[in-house]
Design an enzyme around this catalytic site. Structure first.
Site, PDB file in Angstrom:
ATOM      1  N   GLU A 186       0.921  -1.189   0.174  1.00 31.32           N
ATOM      2  CA  GLU A 186       0.004  -0.028  -0.020  1.00 31.32           C
ATOM      3  C   GLU A 186       1.194   1.286  -0.039  1.00 31.32           C
ATOM      4  OE1 GLU A 186      -3.087  -0.041   3.278  1.00 31.32           O
ATOM      5  OE2 GLU A 186      -3.671  -1.918   2.329  1.00 31.32           O
ATOM      6  N   HIS A 189      -8.245   1.202   1.309  1.00 39.55           N
ATOM      7  CA  HIS A 189      -8.014   0.932   2.903  1.00 39.55           C
ATOM      8  C   HIS A 189      -9.221   2.199   3.391  1.00 39.55           C
ATOM      9  CE1 HIS A 189      -5.018  -0.516   5.983  1.00 39.55           C
ATOM     10  NE2 HIS A 189      -6.237  -0.283   6.432  1.00 39.55           N
TER      11      HIS A 189
END
Length: 531
Positions: A263, A281
């Site tokens: 990420e 997220h």
């Protein structure tokens, strides 16, 4: 002087106000977390650091944080904090594991519904002017089996919501008791059974060595054909490449992912596959959750800095705000016992045994043991506290044993510490009276009742006449005033001990004069962290 807290990420104004209302000197610099050099330059000025995810509390930053006592992370993930480095420096790391639980659980349920009905793809198609009603055939969730991997705080909320949606819920969690499973209305199963039976699988476990890749290629091959998989927990719990292959083969009918192995996720094997819904997220991204965790971390940090209360710490046993005042004198006793043993022990320690008797056995003994170990190691490692001591003990290979028992003597409760070295075993016990001050009640198995002072002298000797006079005269001639004098023996002519509470520490020359007496085996100056 009021404790100083730096807020280096974007916490809410309401959270900042909590610090101010509690009497904390707060420095609100919400963009500072991205300026590593500036943060490194000023971090040494603060007792507390409040962050979200932008600030990286690296080992380098922690080394520069010479006054830092606590790091508070507004959120559950602490990937941006070097916890081992913080622990070695004695810095408590707190998070807020419950502030965004509902939000994350709701996001998992939302993804499940979105995948079941192909809502994102249908939306894109419809807004493009198409009317592909037959293309987006979905499935109902009513009556379907939801397999929940991890039935902790967030997982149990998902279970509750799924039951409300009339799903059959099964759960795999090694820490889930049968009683707890029945209470939340789920069937406890092993992982292989969950894989074989679940129509939907959702993950709610932390990332550990045991959970990493828990849904790998082998596990995915065991799933019920047409299963749909949801992950709002941690990237890496599911092997994304293996899942992509399972989707292509038809083994898995769809997936909803909020977290990814890397990420920010700019690419993934899952991107572009049919009936895969991805979000960046967003599990904790609601106005309510962001506010909740900010307020919670401000309260937690304030409670610790002002009261010594420890809540939701990653590297320290919890001490509630109500418990802290009652525990404080016993923590001091534990620390004093450790300091005594650490100062009089001259050989390498192999084993530490702590006995909690009576009402002390009903207290937060994890915190008490941490304080005791800090006192024990302080003579060897000056910069040690309740956070770092257990880690240091483990690093040194010292065995720790803890025992609790009901009241067994005249005292309502006491703590006994036994140290085993390569050459001997030594014990010391103490209690706290109504005045809240620690007292020694036994040393080397010899009963006594001695106040604890900042400066003391411990003397071990053979029980022969004239020793009290010799000790008093030797110290008196050197101008060392004795405030209190306690002694004891095991039997006539046997081993004897004396504890002298003095106004100032005797010099090495005076100690040599004491040791010149052939009846004296040991004369140790002691320093205790008492007022």
């Amino acid at each position: 002087m009021a404790p100083r807290v730096l807020v280096s990420d974007a916490l809410s104004e309401a959270a900042v106000q909590i610090f101010k209302d509690r009497g904390i000197d707060v420095d609100f610099q919400p963009k500072l977390g991205k300026d590593k050099e500036k943060l490194l330059e000023i971090i040494g000025q603060y007792d507390g650091l409040a962050i979200r995810s932008a600030t990286k509390a690296t080992e380098k930053l922690i080394e520069a944080a010479t006054n830092l006592k606590v790091i508070g992370r507004a959120g559950i993930g602490v990937d941006n904090v070097d916890i081992p480095a913080a622990s070695r420096r004695g810095i408590i790391v707190m998070n807020t594991p419950f502030g965004n639980s509902i939000t994350t659980a709701e996001h998992a349920v939302s993804l499940m519904l979105a995948v079941a009905r192909q809502i994102p793809a249908a939306d894109t198609s419809t807004q493009a002017g198409k009317w592909e009603k037959s293309k987006f055939m979905g499935v109902e969730i009513t009556g379907k089996t939801l397999g929940v991997i991890g039935a902790g705080n967030i997982g149990s909320i998902v279970c509750d919501r799924a039951i409300g949606l009339k799903m059959n819920v099964i759960a795999y969690d090694p820490f889930l008791s049968q009683e707890r499973a029945e209470k939340i209305g789920v069937t406890k199963v092993e992982l292989d059974e969950l894989l074989a039976k679940a129509d939907f699988i959702t993950l709610h476990v932390p990332m550990t060595d045991k959970t990493r890749g828990i849904l790998n290629a082998a596990a995915l091959a065991k799933t019920k054909k047409g299963v749909r998989i949801i992950n709002c927990a941690r990237g890496g719990l599911v092997d994304e490449a293996a899942l992509a292959e399972a989707i292509k083969s038809g083994q898995v009918a769809g997936a909803g992912f909020d977290v990814f192995e890397t990420e920010p996720a700019t690419e993934s094997p899952l991107f572009g596959l049919p009936n895969v819904v991805c979000t960046p997220h967003l599990g904790a991204s609601t106005t309510e959750a962001q506010e909740n965790v900010a307020l919670q971390v401000a309260d937690q940090m304030s409670d610790y800095l002002l009261k010594g209360a420890v809540t939701n710490a990653i590297n320290m046993p919890s001490i509630s705000a109500d418990e802290a005042p009652r525990l404080k004198p016993v923590i001091k006793l534990a620390e004093v016992l450790g300091e005594f043993a650490g100062q009089v022990t001259e050989n390498a320690i192999k084993e530490v045994e702590v006995l909690y008797d009576g009402n002390f056995a009903q207290m937060n003994t994890t915190a008490l043991t941490s304080a005791l170990l800090a006192g024990l190691l302080r003579p060897l490692v000056a910069d040690v506290n309740m956070v770092s001591a257990p880690i240091m003990l483990k690093d040194k290979g010292i065995i720790l044993q803890e025992t609790k028992r009901d009241k067994s003597g005249v005292y309502d409760g006491y703590i006994k510490l036994t140290i085993t070295t390569e050459k001997q075993t030594r014990s010391v016990a103490g209690t706290v009276f109504s005045d809240g001050k620690p007292r020694f009640i036994q040393i080397k198995g010899i009963n006594m009742d001695a106040d604890v002072g900042r400066h003391m002298v411990y003397i071990s000797n053979t029980d022969v006449p004239g020793m009290i006079g010799f000790m008093g005269t030797t110290l008196g001639q050197a101008g060392v005033n004795i405030a209190n004098f306690q002694l004891g023996r095991d039997n006539e002519g046997g081993d004897a001990i004396a504890l002298l509470y003095v106004d100032e520490q005797p010099s090495d020359e005076v100690l040599d004069k004491l040791l010149a007496n052939e009846a004296i085996k040991q004369a140790k100056p002691l320093e205790f962290s008492v007022e």
